[in-house]
Design an enzyme around this catalytic site. Structure first.
Site, PDB file in Angstrom:
ATOM      1  N   ARG A  84      40.728  54.101  49.526  1.00  0.00           N
ATOM      2  CA  ARG A  84      40.842  53.454  48.458  1.00  0.00           C
ATOM      3  C   ARG A  84      40.505  54.422  46.630  1.00  0.00           C
ATOM      4  O   ARG A  84      40.982  54.616  46.045  1.00  0.00           O
ATOM      5  CB  ARG A  84      39.569  52.855  48.270  1.00  0.00           C
ATOM      6  CG  ARG A  84      39.304  51.051  46.686  1.00  0.00           C
ATOM      7  CD  ARG A  84      38.642  50.551  47.648  1.00  0.00           C
ATOM      8  NE  ARG A  84      37.265  50.832  47.408  1.00  0.00           N
ATOM      9  CZ  ARG A  84      36.106  50.209  47.887  1.00  0.00           C
ATOM     10  NH1 ARG A  84      36.576  49.111  48.620  1.00  0.00           N
ATOM     11  NH2 ARG A  84      34.763  50.401  47.645  1.00  0.00           N
ATOM     12  N   LYS A 196      38.518  51.295  41.830  1.00  0.00           N
ATOM     13  CA  LYS A 196      37.361  50.872  41.085  1.00  0.00           C
ATOM     14  C   LYS A 196      37.830  51.825  39.847  1.00  0.00           C
ATOM     15  O   LYS A 196      36.482  53.182  40.388  1.00  0.00           O
ATOM     16  CB  LYS A 196      36.759  51.236  42.636  1.00  0.00           C
ATOM     17  CG  LYS A 196      35.058  50.707  42.801  1.00  0.00           C
ATOM     18  CD  LYS A 196      34.496  50.960  44.183  1.00  0.00           C
ATOM     19  CE  LYS A 196      33.052  50.685  44.157  1.00  0.00           C
ATOM     20  NZ  LYS A 196      32.777  49.717  43.654  1.00  0.00           N
ATOM     21  N   GLU A 232      35.784  36.820  42.741  1.00  0.00           N
ATOM     22  CA  GLU A 232      35.040  37.877  43.336  1.00  0.00           C
ATOM     23  C   GLU A 232      33.441  37.710  42.558  1.00  0.00           C
ATOM     24  O   GLU A 232      33.434  37.097  41.778  1.00  0.00           O
ATOM     25  CB  GLU A 232      34.812  39.279  43.099  1.00  0.00           C
ATOM     26  CG  GLU A 232      36.199  39.704  44.351  1.00  0.00           C
ATOM     27  CD  GLU A 232      36.529  41.275  44.011  1.00  0.00           C
ATOM     28  OE1 GLU A 232      36.918  42.050  44.911  1.00  0.00           O
ATOM     29  OE2 GLU A 232      36.636  42.049  42.855  1.00  0.00           O
TER      30      GLU A 232
HETATM   31  N1  PMP Z   1      34.426  43.494  44.795  1.00  0.00           N
HETATM   32  C1  PMP Z   1      34.047  44.126  44.071  1.00  0.00           C
HETATM   33  C2  PMP Z   1      34.535  44.695  42.431  1.00  0.00           C
HETATM   34  C3  PMP Z   1      33.321  45.826  43.980  1.00  0.00           C
HETATM   35  O1  PMP Z   1      33.101  46.250  43.160  1.00  0.00           O
HETATM   36  C4  PMP Z   1      32.655  45.946  45.492  1.00  0.00           C
HETATM   37  C5  PMP Z   1      32.140  47.173  45.762  1.00  0.00           C
HETATM   38  N2  PMP Z   1      32.629  48.406  46.212  1.00  0.00           N
HETATM   39  C6  PMP Z   1      33.235  45.215  46.436  1.00  0.00           C
HETATM   40  C7  PMP Z   1      34.032  44.260  45.661  1.00  0.00           C
HETATM   41  C8  PMP Z   1      32.183  45.477  47.651  1.00  0.00           C
HETATM   42  O2  PMP Z   1      34.113  46.549  48.319  1.00  0.00           O
HETATM   43  P1  PMP Z   1      33.307  47.477  49.538  1.00  0.00           P
HETATM   44  O3  PMP Z   1      32.979  46.477  50.680  1.00  0.00           O
HETATM   45  O4  PMP Z   1      34.230  48.598  49.797  1.00  0.00           O
HETATM   46  O5  PMP Z   1      32.060  47.667  48.964  1.00  0.00           O
END
Ligand code: PMP
Length: 352
Positions: A84, A196, A232
């Site tokens: 990622r 990200k 989200e």
């Molecule tokens: N959505 C957003 C906007 C985030 O910042 C995160 C944290 N990285 C997630 C979802 C969850 O991702 P992960 O399970 O890889 O931490």
């Protein structure tokens, strides 16, 4: 030497550790990336004209290492974060950092800061990789000079000991969090939501702060295109278990980050719990009318139950947290080495 935190009162906050990793790259050179090195955890020099300083041309990651009861240290799916990290970089026209080097550097950050890895059951060691366009440049244009910086910090639960701006102690309580539904996208339609990228988060702080002051733990964004579908929270993916037992989560698109926990929860739900999981658009109406259980997933949030959402000033409660609990326990078992790891997700950091 930085002091150790109080292991019994860890929260999701920064403890400065001993060492951090730095590497520089230039996509006009071959090889692009110089060998990384470790420096003391301290301020890093940066040009005031570095592109990321003005324009936010930067990305980050977050992953956790966990000490097991028998003293081993396990990173959870660092390959997924490495991939990622590459995708996010490419989205911003930055040079991708090699996957193997990323994983080795994360391991070494853990090893060099070993005394900061919390004892089992007290918390985890959060690793935060960053990539910035450090090239001094005035105009808006792609860059070719980058830094990768990786540091770590011991952390506790995301909502542990949190006092919100309204003075309320809370969040992450047994019954789950309270979310305010926003009729506004977290990111723009067609934008950088699946990277990200720094810029995705800057505006979110004020949005969430407003509602935290009003007693919510976070916000739940509808999509930016139709303002109808759940996307989200400010930093986690979302799942709904319908009354008919089917689990639904929004599909990966321009507004959804491909969460590592999201992917893990989908696989555990399907393969270990025998659930049906659908990745498809999830409207706010369906969430309210057909939902029995709502939960969020993320590295920091883990698998977090939602007790209540407020949409257009009406509150809707989700009474069940059965599936969330099972999923959280299964994933925690794998991460801490307490349960078998049928997926091969844990990555041991050799310390001897
Ligand atoms: N959505 C957003 C906007 C985030 O910042 C995160 C944290 N990285 C997630 C979802 C969850 O991702 P992960 O399970 O890889 O931490």
């Amino acid at each position: 030497m930085h002091p150790l935190p109080d292991w019994d009162n860890l929260t999701f906050s920064l403890t400065e550790t001993d060492w951090l990793y730095r590497a520089f790259g230039d996509s006009e050179k071959s090889p692009v990336w110089e060998a990384g090195r470790f420096v003391r955890f301290e301020d890093i020099p940066v040009s005031p004209a570095a592109s990321f300083v003005s324009y936010g041309l930067g990305i980050f990651e977050g992953l956790k290492a966990q000490k097991t009861a028998d003293g081993r240290i396990l990173l959870f799916r660092p390959d997924k974060n490495a991939e990622r990290f590459q995708k996010s970089a490419e989205y911003l026209l930055m040079a991708p950092y090699p996957v193997e080097t990323f994983i080795e550097a994360c391991e070494e950050v853990v090893r060099r800061n070993l005394r900061f890895v919390p004892p089992p059951d007290k918390g985890s060691f959060y690793v935060r990789p960053l990539q910035h366009a450090v090239q001094p440049q005035l105009g808006l244009a792609p860059c070719h000079v980058f830094s990768v910086t990786i540091f770590g910090s011991p952390v506790g639960g995301y909502f542990a000991g949190k006092v919100d701006p309204g003075g309320r102690i809370g969040g992450g309580v047994e019954g789950g969090v309270r979310l305010r539904v926003l009729e506004q996208g977290r990111v723009a339609a067609g934008g950088t939501g699946n990277a990200k990228a720094m810029g995705n988060y800057a505006g979110g702080i004020a949005r969430a702060y407003k509602w935290k002051k009003a007693g919510f733990d976070d916000v739940l964004h509808l999509d930016a295109r139709h303002v109808r579908y759940v996307t989200e929270t400010s930093g986690s993916n979302v799942f709904l278990r319908r009354k008919d037992g089917v689990i639904v989560t929004p599909p990966l698109d321009d507004q959804i980050l491909a969460g590592v926990t999201r992917d893990s929860v989908i696989q555990v739900a399907r393969k270990l719990l025998g659930c049906t999981v659908e990745e498809r658009p999830l409207s706010i109406e369906e969430t309210i009318e057909d939902g029995e259980e709502l939960f969020c997933t993320g590295t920091a949030w883990t698998v977090q139950s939602v007790r209540e959402i407020v949409f257009r000033d009406k509150a809707y409660t989700f009474d069940s947290n059965e599936t969330q609990k099972e999923l959280k326990e299964k994933i925690r078992g794998i991460q801490t080495g307490e349960a078998p790891d049928p997926f091969g997700w844990t990555h041991e950091v050799k310390t001897a």
